[in-house]
Design an enzyme around this catalytic site. Structure first.
Site, mmCIF file in Angstrom:
data_model
loop_
_atom_site.group_PDB
_atom_site.id
_atom_site.type_symbol
_atom_site.label_atom_id
_atom_site.label_comp_id
_atom_site.label_asym_id
_atom_site.label_seq_id
_atom_site.Cartn_x
_atom_site.Cartn_y
_atom_site.Cartn_z
ATOM 1 N N MET A 1 90.834 17.430 53.576
ATOM 2 C CA MET A 1 91.949 17.687 54.536
ATOM 3 C C MET A 1 91.658 18.765 55.546
ATOM 4 O O MET A 1 92.264 18.889 56.328
ATOM 5 C CB MET A 1 93.331 17.571 53.756
ATOM 6 C CG MET A 1 93.564 16.501 52.845
ATOM 7 S SD MET A 1 95.421 16.341 52.849
ATOM 8 C CE MET A 1 96.025 17.636 52.128
ATOM 9 N N LEU B 1 88.605 24.106 55.952
ATOM 10 C CA LEU B 1 87.488 24.357 54.916
ATOM 11 C C LEU B 1 87.404 25.962 54.557
ATOM 12 O O LEU B 1 87.559 26.913 55.370
ATOM 13 C CB LEU B 1 86.187 23.809 55.565
ATOM 14 C CG LEU B 1 86.314 22.552 56.054
ATOM 15 C CD1 LEU B 1 85.012 21.618 56.413
ATOM 16 C CD2 LEU B 1 86.855 21.421 54.880
ATOM 17 N N HIS C 1 85.300 23.981 49.417
ATOM 18 C CA HIS C 1 84.959 22.783 50.097
ATOM 19 C C HIS C 1 83.435 22.883 50.194
ATOM 20 O O HIS C 1 82.702 21.805 50.126
ATOM 21 C CB HIS C 1 85.609 22.787 51.413
ATOM 22 C CG HIS C 1 86.845 22.458 51.467
ATOM 23 N ND1 HIS C 1 87.853 23.363 52.015
ATOM 24 C CD2 HIS C 1 87.678 21.522 51.032
ATOM 25 C CE1 HIS C 1 89.119 23.053 51.934
ATOM 26 N NE2 HIS C 1 89.269 21.857 51.195
ATOM 27 N N GLN D 1 93.640 14.879 40.044
ATOM 28 C CA GLN D 1 93.330 13.965 41.147
ATOM 29 C C GLN D 1 91.989 13.500 40.715
ATOM 30 O O GLN D 1 91.750 12.423 41.065
ATOM 31 C CB GLN D 1 93.376 14.934 42.435
ATOM 32 C CG GLN D 1 92.477 14.069 43.352
ATOM 33 C CD GLN D 1 92.623 15.173 44.595
ATOM 34 O OE1 GLN D 1 93.564 14.972 45.301
ATOM 35 N NE2 GLN D 1 91.719 15.708 45.173
ATOM 36 N N MET E 1 90.776 29.152 45.381
ATOM 37 C CA MET E 1 90.868 29.051 47.064
ATOM 38 C C MET E 1 91.406 27.850 47.145
ATOM 39 O O MET E 1 91.451 26.812 46.601
ATOM 40 C CB MET E 1 89.218 28.953 47.325
ATOM 41 C CG MET E 1 88.731 30.293 47.539
ATOM 42 S SD MET E 1 87.391 30.300 48.538
ATOM 43 C CE MET E 1 86.607 31.929 48.283
ATOM 44 N N SER E 2 92.381 27.687 48.074
ATOM 45 C CA SER E 2 93.189 26.638 48.830
ATOM 46 C C SER E 2 93.535 26.710 50.098
ATOM 47 O O SER E 2 93.953 28.034 50.742
ATOM 48 C CB SER E 2 94.442 26.598 47.590
ATOM 49 O OG SER E 2 95.273 25.883 48.543
#
Ligand code: AMP
Length: 289
Positions: free
Chosen positions: A30, A33, A37, A160, A191-192
């Site tokens: 989404m 980054l 990612h 998920q 990390m998010s």
């Protein structure tokens, strides 16, 4: 790197790759980054000749009161980061490419959806009704458009990953699903993109989430098998340091079922609010019986 914003260009480009017998790797994101990612992109590059990264803030996986409108959209810096690691294709679709209307009515308007019952209803699914249906529907769309040989997902979103693996198996997609270990900040915080919702002082406090998982792990490794008690204890410890936990759950890592006496492969999962940020994390462990 080629940036494509429509399905026709995506299909045409990838058809050419296939005609050159190149294998295709997909990394759905989404955007906004970070190093997590990028680790997925590098994994995809190791496994496929050509890598497609998708950036799309999927309205269907957000609840009505969630952060769809405020979710950070940073396409400019994201494309630079992807270019720097030599990504082949960035698929950043315009809003009309994946849904009739790209807004939070998507869930209501999309008549055909993909749903993995059971796995999707528990843990995060219980607190975010419809969330995983949104995820599996958009991932199925991306799989149909890109037709990758391999798709890479983060273990940070452990539930998920299992839901997607189950969808692939149930719907006979010929796609290899690969998980990548969670990338963390120095203090242990996973990390998010949602870490941006943390206030300055909350970043250090947020690392307590991971430390709580480590403590649960240690207790299990020391021989405590009273999982329900361990879950409750961890919930209280999180409350004591300022979190509002939704759940702490110790489950079988293969399918998220409650561990039986002979289950050796476990995962400890947590979801908790710290201020405005909803954080999730997990830790896998294998125990000696
Ligand atoms: P998102 O953009 O948050 O939807 O995430 C896109 C993909 O990146 C998902 O497969 C996530 O599991 C993965 N991901 C997000 N954060 C991390 C992280 N800290 N480490 C590894 N993978 C991650």
């Amino acid at each position: 790197m080629l940036i494509v914003d429509n399905n026709e260009a995506l299909r045409d480009n990838l058809a050419e790759c296939r005609s050159r017998n190149q294998t295709i790797g997909l990394v759905p994101t989404m955007g906004n980054l970070h190093a997590g990612h990028i680790a997925l992109v590098k994994k995809a590059q190791a496994l496929a000749d050509v890598v497609v990264v998708s950036i799309f803030v999927n309205p269907m996986q957000f609840g009505q009161n969630e952060d769809f409108n405020t979710y950070p959209r940073t396409l400019g810096t994201d494309s630079l980061a992807l270019c720097n690691v030599k990504t082949d294709y960035l698929y950043a679709p315009t809003s009309d490419q994946l849904y009739l209307n790209n807004n939070q009515q998507a869930l209501a308007e999309q008549q055909t959806t993909v749903y993995v019952p059971g796995l999707s209803e528990q843990l995060c699914g219980e607190f975010r009704p419809g969330h995983f249906q949104g995820v599996t529907t958009i991932v199925a769309k991306l799989f149909n458009l890109v037709q990758p040989d391999v798709a890479v997902f983060g273990e940070k979103d452990f539930q998920q990953l299992l839901v997607i693996k189950r969808m692939v198996s149930d719907l006979n997609y010929a796609i290899k699903i690969v998980g990548v270990a969670t990338i963390r900040e120095k203090n242990g915080l996973a990390m998010s993109s949602r870490n941006q919702y943390l206030q300055a002082g909350e970043r250090e406090q947020a690392a307590e989430l991971y430390r709580t998982l480590l403590r649960v792990q240690e207790r299990i490794e020391r021989g405590n098998r009273n999982y329900q008690v361990l879950e409750k204890m961890a919930m209280q410890e999180l409350r004591d340091v300022g979190f509002q936990p939704e759940y702490v759950a110790i489950r079988a890592s293969s399918n998220l079922s409650l561990p039986e006496v002979h289950t050796t492969d476990l995962v400890i999962l947590v979801a908790a609010y710290l201020g405005n940020a909803r954080l999730i994390d997990n830790l896998r462990l294998i125990i000696d019986l």
